[in-house]
Scaffold this active site. Sequence first.
Site, mmCIF file in Angstrom:
data_model
loop_
_atom_site.group_PDB
_atom_site.id
_atom_site.type_symbol
_atom_site.label_atom_id
_atom_site.label_comp_id
_atom_site.label_asym_id
_atom_site.label_seq_id
_atom_site.Cartn_x
_atom_site.Cartn_y
_atom_site.Cartn_z
ATOM 1 N N GLU A 122 -4.247 5.232 -11.079
ATOM 2 C CA GLU A 122 -3.387 4.172 -11.606
ATOM 3 C C GLU A 122 -3.115 4.392 -13.091
ATOM 4 O O GLU A 122 -3.943 4.960 -13.798
ATOM 5 C CB GLU A 122 -4.080 2.824 -11.418
ATOM 6 C CG GLU A 122 -4.279 2.427 -9.964
ATOM 7 C CD GLU A 122 -2.961 2.214 -9.256
ATOM 8 O OE1 GLU A 122 -2.089 1.536 -9.831
ATOM 9 O OE2 GLU A 122 -2.801 2.725 -8.137
ATOM 10 N N LYS A 242 7.001 7.950 -6.598
ATOM 11 C CA LYS A 242 8.403 7.507 -6.726
ATOM 12 C C LYS A 242 9.330 8.684 -7.030
ATOM 13 O O LYS A 242 10.512 8.650 -6.712
ATOM 14 C CB LYS A 242 8.520 6.445 -7.817
ATOM 15 C CG LYS A 242 7.777 5.168 -7.474
ATOM 16 C CD LYS A 242 7.742 4.211 -8.640
ATOM 17 C CE LYS A 242 6.866 3.014 -8.348
ATOM 18 N NZ LYS A 242 5.412 3.362 -8.352
#
Length: 346
Positions: A122, A242
């Site tokens: 993260e 992404k």
Amino acid sequence: MTPSRSQAFLVLLLLSLLSSSLLYFSVLEQTPSLLGYHQHVPQRNISILLWHWPFGRSFRLRGDKCQTKYNISGCLLSDNTSTFSTADVVVFHHHELSNGRSLLPLHHDRPASQRWVWLSLEPPVNTLNLSQLKGLFNWTMSYRRDADIPVPYGQTLLGGDGHVLKAAPNRSCLLSWVVSRYWPQQARAAVYQSLKKSVPIQVYGRWNRRPLSDRKLLPTISKCFFYLSFENSEATDYISEKLWRNAFQAGVVPVVLGPSRATYEALAPPRSFIHVSDFRSTAELAAYLKRVAADRRAYEEYFQWHRTHRIKTYTDWIERLCQICVQYPSLPPNRVYEDLEDWFHS
Ligand SMILES: *[C@@H]1O[C@H](CO)[C@@H](O)[C@H](O)[C@H]1NC(C)=O
Ligand SMILES: *[C@@H]1O[C@H](CO)[C@@H](O)[C@H](O)[C@H]1NC(C)=O
Ligand SMILES: *[C@@H]1O[C@H](CO)[C@@H](O)[C@H](O)[C@H]1NC(C)=O
Ligand SMILES: *[C@@H]1O[C@H](CO)[C@@H](O)[C@H](O)[C@H]1NC(C)=O
Ligand SMILES: *[C@@H]1O[C@H](CO)[C@@H](O)[C@H](O)[C@H]1NC(C)=O
């Protein structure tokens, strides 16, 4: 990248490949074949204990998974916390430490040669409570290039994959975006709000109450010319699925927002993306997207990299854990992270 810089980069890449294969061969040379007979010298196994499951989702570690799935030998993975005293490496995923669902084994005697690995994929905005972890970890495992064990979401490799676009396919829309966690204060939210005034954007995902199943994700994205690979925050080296999955695997051109253009140039295939920071305004960006979508050759330029490069995406925790063994011989032997927060939030 200028040609001379990209040549220098290739040379560096080749040198690092060469040095890692030299390392590999020097390991092989320990077999004393010069003595006239082949004696099998077993390399010591490395045992890796995963202290708790990342995000509570368990997976099977039984059997020699690194060998059977990834052809990496001598790498034993376990989730059996009773083997703590014999593990070479113990891996702690940050999320469960930060929210208190898992506790560090601070009351156990920690073998002197055992290394503790801090693991998180993260970005800093989602990585809180680091200050309570001072002076505990020996190695870090993150998407960052300066982590001891870098575990990126994807990687660019040399060697084409043959997927060069010959003619722009029949795309029914200009631009799409899949977003589940949208906050108005994110940088990407401001760009989206402004960009949508100039071009239509197909928005999917939980935020817009148009969730896409895994099965529908790539086929839906591939209907458009471009995809907004907008990261939830702009952080050092943070380029997520992404880009690698949503855009590249769908075969569309990513419009990126995240780390600097220099970072994308270093990590993504050459001339494979459009960076938001290249434009003075979202109106200029919108005009550029429309122009490229209408110009078959200009659009196809963004697919030329398939001649020389290919990408690899990483999604499997087991593959990431096996990487510890691959890198083990070259990891810093006596490192201690006195201040993880200082490193990760810088
Ligand atoms: C597995 O790795 C060994 C060397 O470690 C190599 O010789 C062999 O070709 C690999 N096998 C596969 C299927 O990649
Ligand atoms: C976990 O490890 C301990 C100590 O080696 C062993 O006694 C126990 O059987 C193991 N448990 C499982 C479920 O494998
Ligand atoms: C950080 O730790 C505190 C307790 O020490 C906890 O209440 C809080 O939920 C934690 N924050 C996160 C984001 O896990
Ligand atoms: C392109 O797609 C549209 C709508 O999806 C369709 O009507 C049209 O026939 C397609 N054209 C070609 C050349 O495939
Ligand atoms: C690993 O980190 C611990 C805790 O900071 C430290 O005491 C230990 O010496 C380190 N291990 C090695 C081999 O450097």
